[in-house]
Design a protein around this motif. Structure first.
Motif: not given
Length: 307
Positions: A189-191, A201-207, A216-229, A238-241
């Protein structure tokens, strides 16, 4: 304080609750059909009787004193007792009317409960609903909530009915996986572009766990949101996982716009586990609350059958 001295203060205690909930004398006055000066006199009379300043006033805001917070707690309990007395009387009537306030996590309220509510409102034309989105546990008494959905252990002193089990899993569109490859292990997932919460803080660390195995992996992506929809829509585009509650993806899995990623693994996080429908036993006696509780349990039954 003797009873004959206490009785005149009951309306003043109710005024204190109204002012703190409305945020100003003028807003409280509008809610009560009164005037700001009349509400101000009520608060002054209460403070004089108690020998205590309950509200600190400035030109811009009101703030409860430490003593005022204690008085407010008891004033709210007094109003709850009054509501319970009225609800107890109402339980002998058959008319469903009045307001019911529901608190629930954002995803559950938006995607499971809200779409079903028109049927309830149409069935009971004199029923009013207030919806409160909150991913945190709410204080039902302090917030004036009649029933709430809560993840985790329910608070003591309330009726708790099972609503649903929630798991957080990973999903992506077939087009994204065809373009970027399908992860075979959480380390992969790191790539990838990972659509995560960005709330704490820590929401970009997935366990992720699989049996006794933990990764445990530190993730990054082009889009983040606290709303699941929003994360779900971005994943479909198609912007990611995306990390998503499992109940939010059933339609997408059925249509094939999303597929599971690392299906043997579970993502640990805050918003998963047993979801409970919580309410006070005294409130359930009121027909307006009883029909909403039964309606919510019907939704839970439908969720269980669709799992």
């Amino acid at each position: 304080m003797r009873t004959n001295e206490l009785l005149p203060l009951l309306s003043d205690l109710a005024a204190l609750v109204a002012v703190t909930e409305a945020g100003s004398f003028s807003a409280a006055a509008r809610a009560q059909g009164s005037t700001p000066s009349a509400v101000s006199r009520q608060i002054a009379r209460l403070e004089a009787a108690l020998g205590l300043t309950v509200l600190e006033r400035s030109t811009r805001r009101l703030r409860l004193t430490a003593g005022g917070q204690e008085v407010l707690r008891h004033a709210r309990a007094m109003l709850d007792a009054a509501h319970a007395a009225c609800d107890g009387a109402a339980s002998h009537a058959s008319t469903v009317e009045g307001r019911v306030r529901i608190a629930a996590p954002k995803a559950a309220l938006r995607q499971l409960i809200h779409p079903q509510l028109p049927a309830l409102l149409d069935a009971y034309p004199r029923l009013d609903l207030e919806l409160m989105m909150s991913d945190q546990a709410v204080d039902l008494i302090a917030e004036g909530v009649d029933l709430a959905l809560q993840v985790g252990d329910p608070p003591p002193g309330f009726v708790a009915r099972p609503f649903m089990e929630v798991r957080t899993l990973l999903y992506a569109s077939p087009a994204y996986l065809a373009r970027e490859g399908t992860p075979q292990h959480p380390a992969d997932l790191a790539r990838h572009s990972c659509l995560h919460l960005a709330e704490l803080p820590g929401d970009d660390e997935w366990c992720l766990v699989r049996g006794a195995e933990r990764s445990v992996v530190h993730v990054r992506g082009r889009y983040a949101s606290n709303h699941s929809e929003m994360r779900r829509d971005a994943a479909e585009a198609g912007y990611g996982i995306a990390c998503l509650p499992d109940f939010t993806t059933r339609q997408q899995l059925a249509s094939g716009t999303l597929v599971p990623v690392l299906p043997g693994w579970q993502l640990l996080g805050r918003y998963q586990g047993s979801n409970w429908l919580i309410y006070h036993a005294d409130r359930y006696r009121a027909p307006r609350v009883r029909v909403v509780v039964d309606f919510m349990l019907g939704i839970a039954d439908g969720v269980g059958k669709g799992a």
